[in-house]
Design a protein around this motif. Structure first.
Motif, PDB file in Angstrom:
ATOM      1  N   ASP A  44      -1.031   9.990   0.438  1.00  0.00           N
ATOM      2  CA  ASP A  44      -0.172  10.322   1.573  1.00  0.00           C
ATOM      3  C   ASP A  44       0.965   9.312   1.647  1.00  0.00           C
ATOM      4  OD1 ASP A  44       1.021  10.697   4.064  1.00  0.00           O
ATOM      5  OD2 ASP A  44      -0.845  11.348   4.998  1.00  0.00           O
ATOM      6  N   ASP A  45       2.114   9.689   1.112  1.00  0.00           N
ATOM      7  CA  ASP A  45       3.248   8.781   1.057  1.00  0.00           C
ATOM      8  C   ASP A  45       3.993   8.686   2.377  1.00  0.00           C
ATOM      9  OD1 ASP A  45       3.458   8.169  -2.045  1.00  0.00           O
ATOM     10  OD2 ASP A  45       3.061  10.311  -1.848  1.00  0.00           O
ATOM     11  N   PHE A  46       3.469   9.323   3.437  1.00  0.00           N
ATOM     12  CA  PHE A  46       4.028   9.193   4.775  1.00  0.00           C
ATOM     13  C   PHE A  46       3.218   8.216   5.630  1.00  0.00           C
ATOM     14  CE2 PHE A  46       6.218  13.626   5.235  1.00  0.00           C
ATOM     15  CZ  PHE A  46       7.062  13.297   4.190  1.00  0.00           C
ATOM     16  N   ASN A  47       1.893   8.218   5.462  1.00  0.00           N
ATOM     17  CA  ASN A  47       0.998   7.524   6.390  1.00  0.00           C
ATOM     18  C   ASN A  47       0.104   6.485   5.705  1.00  0.00           C
ATOM     19  OD1 ASN A  47       1.639   9.334   8.747  1.00  0.00           O
ATOM     20  ND2 ASN A  47       0.806  10.867   7.361  1.00  0.00           N
ATOM     21  N   TYR A  48       0.497   6.003   4.542  1.00  0.00           N
ATOM     22  CA  TYR A  48      -0.367   5.128   3.743  1.00  0.00           C
ATOM     23  C   TYR A  48      -0.734   3.810   4.415  1.00  0.00           C
ATOM     24  CZ  TYR A  48       4.316   3.462   2.468  1.00  0.00           C
ATOM     25  OH  TYR A  48       5.615   3.025   2.503  1.00  0.00           O
ATOM     26  N   PRO A  49       0.144   3.154   5.189  1.00  0.00           N
ATOM     27  CA  PRO A  49      -0.284   1.853   5.752  1.00  0.00           C
ATOM     28  C   PRO A  49      -1.507   1.975   6.653  1.00  0.00           C
ATOM     29  CG  PRO A  49       2.103   2.051   5.853  1.00  0.00           C
ATOM     30  CD  PRO A  49       1.578   3.404   5.480  1.00  0.00           C
ATOM     31  N   GLU A  50      -1.506   2.944   7.548  1.00  0.00           N
ATOM     32  CA  GLU A  50      -2.631   3.071   8.475  1.00  0.00           C
ATOM     33  C   GLU A  50      -3.888   3.555   7.772  1.00  0.00           C
ATOM     34  OE1 GLU A  50      -2.093   7.236  10.737  1.00  0.00           O
ATOM     35  OE2 GLU A  50      -0.213   6.145  10.481  1.00  0.00           O
ATOM     36  N   LEU A  51      -3.728   4.421   6.753  1.00  0.00           N
ATOM     37  CA  LEU A  51      -4.896   4.959   6.062  1.00  0.00           C
ATOM     38  C   LEU A  51      -5.563   3.897   5.197  1.00  0.00           C
ATOM     39  CD1 LEU A  51      -3.334   8.409   5.162  1.00  0.00           C
ATOM     40  CD2 LEU A  51      -5.351   8.060   6.606  1.00  0.00           C
ATOM     41  N   ILE A  52      -4.778   3.064   4.545  1.00  0.00           N
ATOM     42  CA  ILE A  52      -5.340   1.996   3.721  1.00  0.00           C
ATOM     43  C   ILE A  52      -5.928   0.894   4.599  1.00  0.00           C
ATOM     44  CG2 ILE A  52      -4.790   0.217   2.012  1.00  0.00           C
ATOM     45  CD1 ILE A  52      -2.579   2.138   0.983  1.00  0.00           C
ATOM     46  N   ARG A  53      -5.248   0.554   5.701  1.00  0.00           N
ATOM     47  CA  ARG A  53      -5.795  -0.449   6.615  1.00  0.00           C
ATOM     48  C   ARG A  53      -7.129   0.025   7.164  1.00  0.00           C
ATOM     49  NH1 ARG A  53      -3.244   0.405  10.920  1.00  0.00           N
ATOM     50  NH2 ARG A  53      -1.231  -0.406  10.297  1.00  0.00           N
ATOM     51  N   GLY A  54      -7.187   1.294   7.600  1.00  0.00           N
ATOM     52  CA  GLY A  54      -8.433   1.864   8.081  1.00  0.00           C
ATOM     53  C   GLY A  54      -8.827   1.343   9.452  1.00  0.00           C
ATOM     54  N   ASP A  55     -10.092   1.596   9.785  1.00  0.00           N
ATOM     55  CA  ASP A  55     -10.624   1.180  11.075  1.00  0.00           C
ATOM     56  C   ASP A  55     -12.120   0.914  10.922  1.00  0.00           C
ATOM     57  OD1 ASP A  55     -11.882   3.705  11.008  1.00  0.00           O
ATOM     58  OD2 ASP A  55     -10.260   4.623  12.159  1.00  0.00           O
ATOM     59  N   ALA A  56     -12.815   0.840  12.011  1.00  0.00           N
ATOM     60  CA  ALA A  56     -14.242   0.509  11.961  1.00  0.00           C
ATOM     61  C   ALA A  56     -15.050   1.562  11.223  1.00  0.00           C
ATOM     62  CB  ALA A  56     -14.780   0.329  13.380  1.00  0.00           C
ATOM     63  N   ASP A  57     -14.526   2.769  11.118  1.00  0.00           N
ATOM     64  CA  ASP A  57     -15.257   3.849  10.460  1.00  0.00           C
ATOM     65  C   ASP A  57     -14.986   3.941   8.960  1.00  0.00           C
ATOM     66  OD1 ASP A  57     -16.485   4.699  12.822  1.00  0.00           O
ATOM     67  OD2 ASP A  57     -14.725   5.879  13.382  1.00  0.00           O
ATOM     68  N   GLY A  58     -13.999   3.192   8.462  1.00  0.00           N
ATOM     69  CA  GLY A  58     -13.731   3.230   7.031  1.00  0.00           C
ATOM     70  C   GLY A  58     -12.250   3.126   6.720  1.00  0.00           C
ATOM     71  N   HIS A  59     -11.923   3.182   5.442  1.00  0.00           N
ATOM     72  CA  HIS A  59     -10.544   3.067   4.997  1.00  0.00           C
ATOM     73  C   HIS A  59     -10.358   3.881   3.722  1.00  0.00           C
ATOM     74  CE1 HIS A  59     -12.701  -0.251   2.853  1.00  0.00           C
ATOM     75  NE2 HIS A  59     -12.028   0.261   1.825  1.00  0.00           N
ATOM     76  N   SER A  60      -9.109   4.146   3.400  1.00  0.00           N
ATOM     77  CA  SER A  60      -8.768   4.801   2.144  1.00  0.00           C
ATOM     78  C   SER A  60      -8.372   3.752   1.113  1.00  0.00           C
ATOM     79  CB  SER A  60      -7.611   5.786   2.345  1.00  0.00           C
ATOM     80  OG  SER A  60      -7.980   6.841   3.205  1.00  0.00           O
ATOM     81  N   HIS A  61      -8.553   4.108  -0.137  1.00  0.00           N
ATOM     82  CA  HIS A  61      -7.986   3.352  -1.248  1.00  0.00           C
ATOM     83  C   HIS A  61      -6.624   3.980  -1.560  1.00  0.00           C
ATOM     84  CE1 HIS A  61     -11.759   1.093  -1.880  1.00  0.00           C
ATOM     85  NE2 HIS A  61     -12.303   2.213  -1.433  1.00  0.00           N
ATOM     86  N   ALA A  62      -5.998   3.647  -2.664  1.00  0.00           N
ATOM     87  CA  ALA A  62      -4.627   4.110  -2.876  1.00  0.00           C
ATOM     88  C   ALA A  62      -4.409   4.633  -4.283  1.00  0.00           C
ATOM     89  CB  ALA A  62      -3.648   2.977  -2.597  1.00  0.00           C
ATOM     90  N   LEU A  63      -3.756   5.781  -4.364  1.00  0.00           N
ATOM     91  CA  LEU A  63      -3.189   6.289  -5.615  1.00  0.00           C
ATOM     92  C   LEU A  63      -1.886   6.967  -5.214  1.00  0.00           C
ATOM     93  CD1 LEU A  63      -5.130   8.215  -8.418  1.00  0.00           C
ATOM     94  CD2 LEU A  63      -2.660   8.350  -8.059  1.00  0.00           C
ATOM     95  N   LEU A  64      -0.807   6.184  -5.265  1.00  0.00           N
ATOM     96  CA  LEU A  64       0.439   6.560  -4.598  1.00  0.00           C
ATOM     97  C   LEU A  64       1.654   6.456  -5.507  1.00  0.00           C
ATOM     98  CD1 LEU A  64      -0.260   4.665  -1.279  1.00  0.00           C
ATOM     99  CD2 LEU A  64       0.270   7.101  -1.389  1.00  0.00           C
ATOM    100  N   GLY A  65       2.494   7.495  -5.465  1.00  0.00           N
ATOM    101  CA  GLY A  65       3.760   7.420  -6.167  1.00  0.00           C
ATOM    102  C   GLY A  65       4.699   6.402  -5.555  1.00  0.00           C
ATOM    103  N   VAL A  66       4.673   6.259  -4.233  1.00  0.00           N
ATOM    104  CA  VAL A  66       5.590   5.325  -3.601  1.00  0.00           C
ATOM    105  C   VAL A  66       5.274   3.887  -3.976  1.00  0.00           C
ATOM    106  CG1 VAL A  66       4.331   4.923  -1.433  1.00  0.00           C
ATOM    107  CG2 VAL A  66       6.838   4.913  -1.439  1.00  0.00           C
ATOM    108  N   PHE A  67       4.040   3.588  -4.374  1.00  0.00           N
ATOM    109  CA  PHE A  67       3.707   2.222  -4.784  1.00  0.00           C
ATOM    110  C   PHE A  67       4.514   1.787  -6.006  1.00  0.00           C
ATOM    111  CE2 PHE A  67      -0.605   0.699  -2.905  1.00  0.00           C
ATOM    112  CZ  PHE A  67      -0.092   0.835  -1.628  1.00  0.00           C
ATOM    113  N   ALA A  68       4.943   2.728  -6.830  1.00  0.00           N
ATOM    114  CA  ALA A  68       5.789   2.357  -7.964  1.00  0.00           C
ATOM    115  C   ALA A  68       7.153   1.869  -7.494  1.00  0.00           C
ATOM    116  CB  ALA A  68       5.952   3.547  -8.913  1.00  0.00           C
ATOM    117  N   ALA A  69       7.624   2.406  -6.366  1.00  0.00           N
ATOM    118  CA  ALA A  69       8.935   2.026  -5.839  1.00  0.00           C
ATOM    119  C   ALA A  69       8.883   0.750  -5.018  1.00  0.00           C
ATOM    120  CB  ALA A  69       9.505   3.172  -5.000  1.00  0.00           C
ATOM    121  N   ILE A  70       7.730   0.459  -4.431  1.00  0.00           N
ATOM    122  CA  ILE A  70       7.613  -0.697  -3.522  1.00  0.00           C
ATOM    123  C   ILE A  70       6.548  -1.663  -4.031  1.00  0.00           C
ATOM    124  CG2 ILE A  70       8.376   0.695  -1.548  1.00  0.00           C
ATOM    125  CD1 ILE A  70       5.369   0.639  -0.610  1.00  0.00           C
ATOM    126  N   ALA A  71       6.382  -1.735  -5.332  1.00  0.00           N
ATOM    127  CA  ALA A  71       5.238  -2.439  -5.920  1.00  0.00           C
ATOM    128  C   ALA A  71       5.071  -3.882  -5.442  1.00  0.00           C
ATOM    129  CB  ALA A  71       5.319  -2.379  -7.443  1.00  0.00           C
TER     130      ALA A  71
END
Length: 391
Positions: free
Chosen positions: A258-285
């Motif tokens: 999700d190249d729109f909402n990745y910061p909150e999804l990767i940060r996560g919360d008490a219930d869990g978090h996402s890992h990352a496989l993102l095209g935007v990471f190539a631009a902001i590595a």
């Protein structure tokens, strides 16, 4: 050299923009080549076209292999894994299967020299668009999966346009993926690409509404949990991603795409978090790598400070029509000196207009991801000159 340029605006005017300079300081904990500890992170890398080759629409892809592989080493140097031969690399949009297979072999060999993480896409894009039956889809998947596994990369079972066109309902998806997962030589990453990224994938998993597909996908993964490393989800809907994430069995990762909402999804919360496989990471590595290390240290304020400025850039690059985001990724790589020319296979550099690219330039500057502002200014001036913009 002056860092003030006159850039096009959406309403057809020219407005001055002065580059702010280099990006924010990187934390000392972001050691070269050290992967983050608490998140698995892949940057989906683009391919660099040979600017002297005839990379016209419909022509066989001709790559600048030195620059293409050097870009992957840059991502590994930052501690990020590389997701290769994915849609960011123009699968189904200019990168043909012979070039893709060579890319997989070369990138996996480079990864092996340094023990770096690499995952590569296996799909069916080499088949006729009007594939006759599901057995043909299976055969196509197997052909590409063999190349990825032989190269030693983690396979990503990419969503299939042919399967989407043939499947009569969820049972056909279950049959195809069930057989592939049983046959795979190692755990794979599944791939759920929403219709915003590829309209031909609308109704994937046999449901028109992605929300209705979530229980089916979760059941499929639970039935083959020992064969699934994770699933990459690119729906651009954070709530749906979290819903699926909460249904996954232990040990199976949710890789946000999700190249729109990745910061909150990767940060996560008490219930869990996402890992990352993102095209935007190539631009902001550099910012992404530093942010993940800050998260390792429990410094969520630093994490937020690094990633928050990149979100407007990401949302712009991935704006509709979303599938042309690849043009912005290559554009930023050119501005940052990672390729000789702003050129792409299939002539895709023409897929975004000058006002879009000018806004990407502004937002990249604001995000601190123009690593050499003088070079970026020089190259932007050259692009503006070609467009007839005089200083």
């Amino acid at each position: 050299m002056t860092r003030t340029l006159r850039l096009p605006t959406p309403d057809g005017r020219l407005a001055p923009h002065t580059l702010r300079g280099t990006g924010p300081d990187r934390p000392a904990t972001a050691k070269v080549g050290t992967p983050p500890r608490t998140r698995t992170a892949y940057a989906a890398a683009h391919v660099v076209a040979d600017p002297l080759a005839d990379n016209a629409p419909g022509a066989p892809a001709r790559l600048d292999w030195e620059a293409t592989l050097a870009f992957r080493h840059r991502l590994w140097d930052l501690g990020l894994g590389v997701a290769d031969a994915m849609d960011t690399a123009q699968r189904g949009m200019g990168l043909d299967w012979p070039a893709t297979a060579e890319l997989i072999r070369r990138s996996a060999a480079e990864a092996a020299t340094r023990g770096a993480a690499i995952a590569c896409g296996a799909g069916t894009d080499h088949l006729d668009p009007h594939c006759p039956d599901l057995e043909s889809v299976l055969a196509g998947y197997r052909e590409q999966l063999e190349v990825v596994e032989y190269a030693g990369a983690t396979p990503v079972l990419m969503a299939s346009r042919q399967l989407a066109g043939l499947a009569r309902g969820p049972e056909d998806y279950a049959a195809v993926y069930g057989r592939l997962l049983t046959e795979a030589g190692r755990p794979v990453i599944l791939h759920w690409l929403g219709a915003a990224f590829d309209p031909a994938l609308a109704g994937y998993w046999g449901h028109d509404d992605p929300a209705d597909a979530i229980p089916f996908v979760a059941d499929l993964i639970r039935a083959h949990a020992d064969r699934v490393d994770g699933i990459k989800v690119s729906l651009l809907d954070a709530a749906l991603e979290v819903r699926l994430r909460n249904l996954l069995p232990p040990g199976v990762k949710l890789y946000t795409g999700d190249d729109f909402n990745y910061p909150e999804l990767i940060r996560g919360d008490a219930d869990g978090h996402s890992h990352a496989l993102l095209g935007v990471f190539a631009a902001i590595a550099p910012a992404a790598a530093a942010a993940l290390h800050a998260l390792d240290d429990g410094d969520t304020a630093r994490y937020d400070a690094l990633l928050a400025p990149t979100v407007p850039l990401a949302r712009h690059l991935f704006a509709a029509p979303t599938y042309y985001y690849k043009t912005g990724i290559a554009f930023l790589a050119w501005l940052n000196g990672h390729q000789r020319a702003f050129s792409m296979v299939g002539g895709l550099q023409s897929a975004r207009g000058l006002p879009h690219l000018a806004e990407a330039f502004r937002l990249a500057d604001a995000a601190g991801v123009l690593t050499d502002p003088d070079l970026a200014a020089l190259r932007m001036r050259r692009l503006l000159a070609v467009a007839g913009v005089d200083e």
